[in-house]
Design a protein around this motif. Sequence first.
Motif: not given
Length: 385
Positions: A74-91
């Motif tokens: 149910g998540w979208t690419q925009a949802d994942v991008q927002a989570a990464l902007e929240r720093r839930e994970a990094l590369r």
Amino acid sequence: MATSGARTRTAAAPVRSAELTGAEALALRTTSLLLRPHPTARPTDVAGVVEWFGAMQAQDAASGMWSLGLRLPGWTQADVQAALERREALRTWPMRGTVHLVPSRDARWMLEVTGVRILDAAGPRRALLGLSLEDVDRAADVLGGALAGGVRMTRSECLGTLNAAGVEATGQRGYHLLWYAAQRGITCIAPHVGTEQTFALLDEWVPDPHRPDRDEALGILALRYFRSHGPTTRKDFAGWTGLTAADAKRAIAVAGAALTTVTVDGVEAVVDPALLDAPREPVDDVHTLPGFDEYLLGYKDRSLMLDAAHKQAIIPGSNGVFQSTVVRGGRVAGTWKRTLTKTKVKVAVRPLVDLDVATRARVDAALEAYAAFVGLPLAVDWATA
């Protein structure tokens, strides 16, 4: 969800508990990879999924996004991008010299524990590129200064900054200089802006890092790897982390009772005991996985999932670039390649085994989930097997 189950464990060897067939191990492994419901855990956000795995291959950003998306229905690419902007994970480059998604607070200790061997072995590569240790250290200092104060720069801006400072950063030199600065823990890869990779200072992006001692860190690595990839072998664990055989053995011992051993067709393997409560019967499920997914990248021995005759189709020329896979019942059954336009996502599917009409419809349905993830209508083209 515990993040460091090894912290209070004693350094005792895991206890043997089961004998499994290869088919049973494959069923359990598909569950540990979160491609089927797990008996005790189902992460519900990006932070949870990445922490479950410990690290997720993400050298291709789009592949890493879908690896997360397919485990977060149910998540979208925009949802994942927002989570990464929240720093839930990094590369960053914590293991084997390749980019992974890691829990943000764990990035620094992972670089120190698993990245140090790659960093120490970088001399010949530097020489080939005409770089000295002084060159790469100066480049890292230049980037550190340019990014200070919360600045975030694109890849091209970073390279331009290096060139302006008199550090030639063209071609593969530029990639190596960016890698080196991240490997030293000065920078990290922040989320994309548009189609461009961005970089930030690791200490500023993650001001409160977790700092386990070395033994605890090894135990965390073992616990996370085997709970998300098991049942599998110590050799696979060493290959995934880049640890020495001695450190891999020590890591499993530190994890202690949080892990147990089984045999798979007579070969010793390690597993999270909770996984043994999951169904072991083969399940005829269908998934469309990105190429750089832990499903294949997480193992040295991929024989449970991949027929040797299909290896060339998945890794053409053995060049390290993995094709996206159609997986049925835990086994690779085909490949797929997507092309994004402004109005649709076009997917070419190439079966590697016979897939009947009903199975093809299920593959189409799995690809519809991907199309919903990227927010575009789907057009599928089936090639001849």
